[in-house]
Design an enzyme around this catalytic site. Structure first.
Site, mmCIF file in Angstrom:
data_model
loop_
_atom_site.group_PDB
_atom_site.id
_atom_site.type_symbol
_atom_site.label_atom_id
_atom_site.label_comp_id
_atom_site.label_asym_id
_atom_site.label_seq_id
_atom_site.Cartn_x
_atom_site.Cartn_y
_atom_site.Cartn_z
ATOM 1 N N LYS A 152 5.454 -5.695 3.692
ATOM 2 C CA LYS A 152 6.139 -5.072 4.838
ATOM 3 C C LYS A 152 5.636 -3.636 5.041
ATOM 4 O O LYS A 152 5.283 -3.253 6.154
ATOM 5 C CB LYS A 152 7.649 -5.103 4.564
ATOM 6 C CG LYS A 152 8.524 -4.368 5.520
ATOM 7 C CD LYS A 152 9.974 -4.769 5.353
ATOM 8 C CE LYS A 152 10.753 -3.955 4.348
ATOM 9 N NZ LYS A 152 11.014 -2.554 4.713
ATOM 10 N N SER A 153 5.589 -2.863 3.962
ATOM 11 C CA SER A 153 5.163 -1.457 4.079
ATOM 12 C C SER A 153 3.752 -1.352 4.653
ATOM 13 O O SER A 153 3.479 -0.525 5.522
ATOM 14 C CB SER A 153 5.143 -0.793 2.697
ATOM 15 O OG SER A 153 6.426 -0.501 2.283
ATOM 16 N N ASP A 204 13.280 -0.505 -3.996
ATOM 17 C CA ASP A 204 13.774 -1.666 -3.236
ATOM 18 C C ASP A 204 14.123 -2.853 -4.143
ATOM 19 O O ASP A 204 14.748 -3.813 -3.697
ATOM 20 C CB ASP A 204 12.733 -2.100 -2.195
ATOM 21 C CG ASP A 204 12.579 -1.055 -1.096
ATOM 22 O OD1 ASP A 204 13.506 -0.235 -0.919
ATOM 23 O OD2 ASP A 204 11.536 -1.046 -0.429
HETATM 24 C C1 S3P Z 1 9.235 2.441 2.452
HETATM 25 C C2 S3P Z 1 9.670 3.436 1.613
HETATM 26 C C3 S3P Z 1 10.955 3.375 0.896
HETATM 27 C C4 S3P Z 1 11.502 1.967 0.864
HETATM 28 C C5 S3P Z 1 11.428 1.282 2.188
HETATM 29 C C6 S3P Z 1 9.989 1.210 2.675
HETATM 30 C C7 S3P Z 1 7.929 2.606 3.138
HETATM 31 O O1 S3P Z 1 11.889 4.216 1.543
HETATM 32 O O2 S3P Z 1 12.837 1.972 0.398
HETATM 33 O O3 S3P Z 1 11.942 -0.033 2.120
HETATM 34 O O4 S3P Z 1 7.382 1.614 3.634
HETATM 35 O O5 S3P Z 1 7.429 3.735 3.180
HETATM 36 P P1 S3P Z 1 11.989 5.781 1.185
HETATM 37 O O6 S3P Z 1 10.698 6.393 1.468
HETATM 38 O O7 S3P Z 1 13.067 6.318 2.079
HETATM 39 O O8 S3P Z 1 12.381 5.840 -0.250
#
Ligand code: S3P
Length: 425
Positions: free
Chosen positions: A22-23, A310
């Site tokens: 996803k990221s 996560d």
């Molecule tokens: C993500 C970063 C994380 C994660 C989120 C996805 C990303 O959040 O919890 O599900 O894709 O950069 P944070 O950067 O707020 O910790």
């Protein structure tokens, strides 16, 4: 939608290919939208969150179409004024990344999102952007955000939070500014943005937990997205706690800023076997072999937290099956996710009979407990809660009913179908 999960009578077996990260999918569509020309994204996620990023890029004038499993992106290298309000749906990543980019455009825009997203804090990105000269009007640091685009200036920002979303927001804004913008965080959060920006030709350098970016023009690219370790986590946990399981998870992203769950499993006394390691589009990828195992408790705190943020709800499920007291600390930001994941996982696992207590910044779990099930649990409109509770259901004495199971669509639509593939009939 209600989902009834029954205790497995036999172990999980077989091989599954973990769907796209996803990221990385968010970053691939957003960054290729900023590169002039044609980019090709192989294996783009079909989760609703990355699709929110895709739809917003389209509303900002980018053309993109799916062809033979690839997402082809055509961009003239910049965004144009949208005709409507931009809806980020449930996606915090979309909203925080886009705020950084839109703040520096020569047009105004409005970002909204669903009920859960509207409750999530935006001060963490508004604050550095205002220091860069941005003008953002919000509802007390919550959506909708009215962004008045203007030229921004570079800053050196010291963040109290280790957050890849905040880091990416500042870097994406800084990429448009004269001079050098730097971002320093207390611990290293996921570094996918830095890797992808470099891959696309940005002027970016990294020194420990400080990233510096200069005004950059991105080149269009071909990116292949690997499988999501955050999705693999549910199979890792299930493979470890369902007796007689042995599964192979293929094509999983193993970027060291994301592999906290593997470190935790090792601390719990089990070595996870990694097979066939390689690098794909700058990211480390491999296959994971996991089998049923006795587990012992461990301490989870400090710099490992951003590497497994996560995965903490499913790690809580895992800890109910580990002998001894597992303590999770320094995870206060878990309260700001799609739900307050500290109170929601504690409340729901208690219903199953787990010995778990909430603390301000984490939870304490005494194991090993027999989960009893036979009750209804809530997803809190949170995909990671729904999937973690499903894993708990696989070992609960009586069937478990999960309310709001449809939220899995946010990141992992194939979740149940892949579990069914591993269940032995
Ligand atoms: C993500 C970063 C994380 C994660 C989120 C996805 C990303 O959040 O919890 O599900 O894709 O950069 P944070 O950067 O707020 O910790």
């Amino acid at each position: 939608m209600k989902k009834v999960v029954k205790k497995l009578k036999k172990g999980l077996k077989g091989e599954i290919v973990i769907p796209a990260d996803k990221s990385l999918s968010h970053r691939a569509i957003i960054l290729s939208s900023l590169a002039k020309g044609k980019s090709v994204i192989k294996n783009f996620s079909n989760g609703q969150d990355p699709l929110s990023s895709l739809n917003i890029c389209k509303s900002l004038g980018v053309e993109a179409e799916f062809k033979n499993n690839n997402l082809i992106v055509y961009s003239n290298g910049k965004f144009s004024m949208p005709n409507s309000i931009l809806d980020c749906g449930n996606s915090g990543t979309t909203r925080r990344f886009m705020t950084g980019i839109l703040a520096g455009q020569n047009f105004n825009s409005i970002l909204t999102g669903d009920e859960s997203l509207s409750k999530r804090p935006m001060k963490r990105v508004i604050e550095p952007l205002e220091l860069m000269g941005a003008e953002i009007v919000s509802d007390n640091n919550h959506a909708p955000l009215k962004i008045f685009g203007r030229n921004l200036h570079s800053i050196n920002y010291n963040s109290k939070l280790a957050s890849a979303q905040v880091k990416s927001c500042v870097l994406l804004a800084g990429m448009n500014c004269e001079g050098k913008t730097s971002f320093t965080e207390p611990y290293l959060s996921r570094n996918h943005t830095e890797i992808m920006l470099k891959h696309m030709g940005a002027e970016i350098s990294i020194d420990k937990t400080t990233v510096t970016i200069e005004k950059s023009i991105l080149e269009p690219c071909e990116i292949e997205i690997c499988g999501d370790i955050s999705s693999a986590a549910y199979f890792i946990a299930a493979g470890l706690i369902v007796p007689d399981s042995e599964i192979i998870l293929k094509n999983v992203g193993l970027n060291p800023t994301r592999t906290g769950i593997i470190e935790v499993v090792e601390k719990m006394g089990r070595n996870i076997e990694i097979l066939d390691k390689k690098t794909v589009s700058g990211e480390l990828v491999g296959d994971i072999k996991v089998s049923y195992s006795d587990l012992k408790s461990c301490m989870i705190e400090g710099e490992i937290i951003p590497k497994l943020i996560d995965e903490l709800p499913v790690i809580a499920v895992l800890a109910t099956q580990a002998e001894g007291t597992t303590i999770i600390k320094n995870a206060q930001d878990l309260r700001n996710k799609e739900s307050d994941r500290i109170s929601s996982i504690v409340k729901e696992l208690k219903k199953l009979g787990a010995d778990i207590e909430e603390t301000i910044d984490g939870f304490i779990i005494n194991g090993k407990t027999r989960l009893k099930g036979g009750c209804e649990v809530e997803s809190y409109h949170d995909h990671r809660l729904a999937m973690s509770l499903y894993v708990a259901g696989l070992i609960s004495g009586n069937p478990l009913t999960i309310n709001g199971f449809e939220w899995i669509e946010i990141s992992f639509p194939e979740f149940e179908q892949l579990f069914v593939k591993c269940k032995q009939m």
